[in-house]
Design an enzyme around this catalytic site. Structure first.
Site, mmCIF file in Angstrom:
data_model
loop_
_atom_site.group_PDB
_atom_site.id
_atom_site.type_symbol
_atom_site.label_atom_id
_atom_site.label_comp_id
_atom_site.label_asym_id
_atom_site.label_seq_id
_atom_site.Cartn_x
_atom_site.Cartn_y
_atom_site.Cartn_z
ATOM 1 N N ARG A 1 -12.939 -4.190 19.727
ATOM 2 C CA ARG A 1 -12.010 -4.598 18.516
ATOM 3 C C ARG A 1 -12.930 -5.058 17.474
ATOM 4 N NH1 ARG A 1 -10.261 -9.505 18.522
ATOM 5 N NH2 ARG A 1 -9.604 -9.823 20.769
ATOM 6 N N TYR B 1 5.212 3.931 -2.853
ATOM 7 C CA TYR B 1 5.778 4.503 -1.585
ATOM 8 C C TYR B 1 6.422 3.628 -0.846
ATOM 9 C CZ TYR B 1 4.812 5.321 3.382
ATOM 10 O OH TYR B 1 4.910 5.406 4.731
ATOM 11 N N ASP C 1 -3.870 1.772 -4.512
ATOM 12 C CA ASP C 1 -3.612 2.654 -3.520
ATOM 13 C C ASP C 1 -3.998 4.202 -4.068
ATOM 14 O OD1 ASP C 1 -2.291 4.622 -1.701
ATOM 15 O OD2 ASP C 1 -0.637 3.438 -1.435
ATOM 16 N N LYS D 1 -3.377 11.290 5.165
ATOM 17 C CA LYS D 1 -2.825 12.240 4.243
ATOM 18 C C LYS D 1 -4.163 13.245 3.771
ATOM 19 C CE LYS D 1 0.973 10.007 4.447
ATOM 20 N NZ LYS D 1 1.162 8.866 3.162
HETATM 21 C C1 LIG Z 1 1.682 7.671 3.433
HETATM 22 C C2 LIG Z 1 1.363 6.566 2.351
HETATM 23 C C3 LIG Z 1 1.170 5.230 2.737
HETATM 24 C C4 LIG Z 1 1.454 4.822 4.204
HETATM 25 O O1 LIG Z 1 0.197 5.431 5.294
HETATM 26 P P1 LIG Z 1 0.596 5.674 6.584
HETATM 27 O O2 LIG Z 1 -0.788 6.201 6.890
HETATM 28 O O3 LIG Z 1 1.535 6.449 6.757
HETATM 29 O O4 LIG Z 1 0.827 4.162 7.099
HETATM 30 C C5 LIG Z 1 0.872 4.453 1.594
HETATM 31 N N1 LIG Z 1 0.758 4.861 0.332
HETATM 32 C C6 LIG Z 1 1.089 6.001 0.129
HETATM 33 C C7 LIG Z 1 1.100 6.405 -1.320
HETATM 34 C C8 LIG Z 1 1.316 6.944 0.995
HETATM 35 O O5 LIG Z 1 1.748 8.302 0.797
#
Ligand SMILES: *Cc1c(COP(=O)(O)O)cnc(C)c1O
Length: 372
Positions: free
Chosen positions: A47, A98, A169, A194
């Protein structure tokens, strides 16, 4: 292997996070399936660390320009940032972004865990005026799914002058488009799910930071919160990163071409793509972003039901959530009850993949007509 500074991202994506080179050493970092390690070393317990995560983290670090921690999902990484704040701390965040992050912030605010000021992130002076007394400025840019662009250089500068922590982000833009740490941001978050992983086969997140104290706080928190990635997921994401610049470039080219064509389509209105010269965000985006990403949003001229029909009528493009994979996906965002009411019912978010652009256009055009 630590690639030299000054290498281009295409090279970094291929060279970073490899094992040391020696006779018969493995070219790729193996998947380390170990919950425990022999005493006396730096990792200790599964962990606390894992060689496969470390390789993935090294690759993201080399792209973003900081030190990186991988998490079990993008949302685990988002949560990790907010969980470092004291109860009642003020957070300034975009009023559209998001839906998962928006839901989390609304829940924190309702529970009085945090005080959240929602602002229009594209309006630089509105954001700056709201900063007084804030502990954290959370910027998502371009926003999901509205594709509004935050003026990162000005916002980061203003927040840092007031000693406010800035987290960005970077999921939509990626490190190929903007490097928030180089602009002075403290933390960069990526949904690795993504573009970085890029094949719609893994859920994973990351945080990168330059400041050793911030990194250590986050690292200690991850150890005890336990929001760690699986080794196989880390390996898949690292494999995805090898082709990330290639995929992203192709997806961005497809996005610009499709956005242009959608702009003159009779069944479409309000096309949003920061790369379109006519887009309200274009001049601002051009001033500091190296590309404009691969997401296009637009509205269908019908109602919610016929917009769903558009998304269901395509043959190549799949009606599915998520984005950033090699395959083009689209969805009507408001099908999710948690999506903000400020997002129109007929808005379709299109995530361009790497298919042939003419094939994609024929598919889009025929789906738009099929729903009429
Ligand atoms: C998909 C996404 C998230 C969250 O990510 P996960 O891997 O689905 O938990 C956060 N911010 C943006 C802009 C996203 O497109």
């Amino acid at each position: 292997m630590n690639p030299d500074k000054g290498l281009s991202p295409e090279t970094i994506a291929i060279t970073a996070g490899r094992p040391a080179v020696g006779p018969d050493s493995a070219l790729n970092q193996p998947i380390s399936l170990n919950s425990t390690f022999v005493a006396g070393g730096a990792i200790g317990y599964g962990r606390y660390g894992n060689e496969t995560w470390l390789a993935l983290e090294a690759a993201i670090s080399a792209l973003e320009g900081g030190r990186t921690l991988a998490y079990s999902s993008g949302m685990a990484a988002v949560t990790a940032v907010f969980s470092t704040l004291p109860v009642g701390a003020k957070v300034v965040a975009s009023n559209q972004g998001y839906s998962g992050t928006m839901t989390l912030l609304n829940n924190y605010a309702a529970a009085k865990r945090l005080e959240v000021s929602f602002v229009s992130v594209a309006n630089t002076s509105e954001v700056i005026n709201e900063l007084a007394g804030a502990a954290l400025l959370w910027i998502e840019s371009p926003t999901n799914p509205g594709l509004e662009v935050a003026e990162l250089p000005a916002l980061i500068k203003a927040a840092k002058e007031s000693k406010i922590t800035v987290a960005v982000d970077n999921t939509f833009a990626t490190a190929l488009t903007q490097q928030p740490l180089a602009l002075g941001a403290d933390i960069v978050m990526n949904s690795v799910t993504k573009y970085l992983a890029g094949h719609s086969d893994v859920v994973l997140g990351s945080l990168s930071a330059q400041d050793p104290a911030i990194f250590k706080t986050l690292e200690d928190a991850r150890k005890f919160n336990g929001s760690i990635p699986g080794p196989f997921e880390a390996w898949l994401a690292l494999r995805g990163i090898r082709t990330f610049p290639l995929r992203f470039q192709k997806s961005c080219e497809n996005a610009l071409e499709i956005a242009k064509r959608l702009s003159t389509h009779p069944l479409v209105r309000n096309v949003r793509y920061p790369g379109l010269p006519t887009d309200s965000q274009h001049e601002k985006a051009k001033s500091f972003m190296k590309s404009f990403g691969a997401i296009v949003s637009f509205e269908y001229v019908g109602d919610a039901a016929s917009t769903d029909k558009v998304c269901e009528s395509s043959k190549i493009i799949t009606y599915a959530t998520s984005l950033g994979g090699v395959e083009t996906l689209w969805e009507r965002r408001r099908r999710w009850p948690i999506e903000s009411a400020s997002v129109p019912e007929t808005l379709i978010r299109l995530s361009l993949g790497c298919e042939n652009v003419e094939d994609l256009w024929r598919d889009i055009d025929s789906a738009l007509h099929a729903a009429k």
